[in-house]
Design an enzyme around this catalytic site. Structure first.
Site, PDB file in Angstrom:
ATOM      1  N   LYS A  52       0.785  -1.247   0.192  1.00 33.88           N
ATOM      2  CA  LYS A  52       0.094   0.044   0.017  1.00 33.88           C
ATOM      3  C   LYS A  52       0.879   1.301  -0.039  1.00 33.88           C
ATOM      4  O   LYS A  52       0.741   2.258  -0.874  1.00 33.88           O
ATOM      5  CB  LYS A  52      -1.058   0.157   1.430  1.00 33.88           C
ATOM      6  CG  LYS A  52      -2.045  -1.117   1.058  1.00 33.88           C
ATOM      7  CD  LYS A  52      -2.937  -1.036   2.284  1.00 33.88           C
ATOM      8  CE  LYS A  52      -4.001  -2.144   2.424  1.00 33.88           C
ATOM      9  NZ  LYS A  52      -4.842  -2.219   3.712  1.00 33.88           N
ATOM     10  N   SER A  68      -0.963   0.592   5.706  1.00 31.59           N
ATOM     11  CA  SER A  68      -1.237  -0.230   7.042  1.00 31.59           C
ATOM     12  C   SER A  68      -2.259  -1.231   6.825  1.00 31.59           C
ATOM     13  O   SER A  68      -3.069  -1.048   5.706  1.00 31.59           O
ATOM     14  CB  SER A  68      -1.887   0.928   8.275  1.00 31.59           C
ATOM     15  OG  SER A  68      -2.070  -0.089   9.286  1.00 31.59           O
ATOM     16  N   ASP A  69      -2.091  -2.285   7.474  1.00 31.62           N
ATOM     17  CA  ASP A  69      -3.109  -3.287   7.228  1.00 31.62           C
ATOM     18  C   ASP A  69      -3.353  -4.022   8.532  1.00 31.62           C
ATOM     19  O   ASP A  69      -2.493  -4.234   9.548  1.00 31.62           O
ATOM     20  CB  ASP A  69      -2.523  -4.503   6.278  1.00 31.62           C
ATOM     21  CG  ASP A  69      -3.755  -5.457   6.047  1.00 31.62           C
ATOM     22  OD1 ASP A  69      -4.693  -4.978   4.893  1.00 31.62           O
ATOM     23  OD2 ASP A  69      -4.069  -6.517   6.469  1.00 31.62           O
ATOM     24  N   THR A  70      -4.470  -4.604   8.969  1.00 30.32           N
ATOM     25  CA  THR A  70      -5.135  -4.988  10.138  1.00 30.32           C
ATOM     26  C   THR A  70      -5.834  -6.455   9.690  1.00 30.32           C
ATOM     27  O   THR A  70      -6.593  -6.307   8.945  1.00 30.32           O
ATOM     28  CB  THR A  70      -6.163  -4.156  10.972  1.00 30.32           C
ATOM     29  OG1 THR A  70      -5.242  -2.936  11.156  1.00 30.32           O
ATOM     30  CG2 THR A  70      -6.490  -4.586  12.330  1.00 30.32           C
ATOM     31  N   ALA A 105      -0.023  -4.117  10.600  1.00 26.50           N
ATOM     32  CA  ALA A 105       1.303  -3.982  10.438  1.00 26.50           C
ATOM     33  C   ALA A 105       1.331  -2.330   9.839  1.00 26.50           C
ATOM     34  O   ALA A 105       0.329  -2.079   9.107  1.00 26.50           O
ATOM     35  CB  ALA A 105       1.813  -4.796   9.353  1.00 26.50           C
TER      36      ALA A 105
END
Length: 186
Positions: A52, A68-70, A105
């Protein structure tokens, strides 16, 4: 002051970042979020946060970009957004009366530095029955949430305890991002 871009379309991430960064812009990063076979949850969220950030950085090389990724994880299984009511029932029944992890992250990318970190938070759910899940589904909240719940919303009523970063569970670990932004801006 260097331009900061949040590579996300999430209103929750935008709101969180506004607590630590006065001025930034938002650009959605359109990437393939498919899990690679045998990819671990930590590798998955790390890869997506980097992709991203890289996607937006490619057209903004003088900016600082935050990706960001969750993901919600139970027994090393990534729980995505529910596809329908039955999927939501299955997911929340799986989380019922158990502890799971929410891992986020984030990648901060500039022309001089790229830093990726992962923050893991333990979340303990109360016992949840099918009627509660169906009623929750009809609020409209779980439809676009990883793990079928939102800790910052109505879904908080299912959370018995949390050990770790609340902002990370929402989607952006503020303590860690603020620290990395200072490092990147030096």
């Amino acid at each position: 002051m260097q331009k900061i871009i949040l590579a996300s379309q999430s209103p929750r991430r935008k709101d969180l970042l506004s607590h630590i960064v006065a001025k930034f812009s938002v650009q959605a990063a359109d990437i393939d979020e498919t899990v690679i076979p045998n990819e671990s949850p930590i590798t998955y969220v790390s890869r997506l946060s980097l992709e991203k950030a890289q996607h937006i950085f490619n057209s903004n090389p003088d900016a600082i970009v935050i990706g960001s990724d969750t993901s919600v994880i139970i027994n090393d299984r990534i729980l995505g957004k529910p596809v329908d009511l039955q999927d939501c029932i299955n997911t929340l029944s799986l989380l019922s009366d158990k502890q799971h992890q929410v891992i986020t992250a984030f990648t901060v990318m500039s022309k001089n530095k790229t830093i990726t970190q992962v923050v893991s938070t333990d979340v303990l759910f109360k016992a949840v029955n099918e009627e509660e899940i169906i009623n929750y589904w009809h609020t409209g909240e779980p439809q676009d949430k990883a793990g079928s719940y939102a800790i910052q919303g109505i879904g908080a009523k299912f959370v018995k305890a949390i050990n770790g970063s609340v902002s990370s569970v929402v989607g952006l670990p503020l303590v860690e991002i603020e620290q990395v932004l200072k490092e990147v801006m030096e």
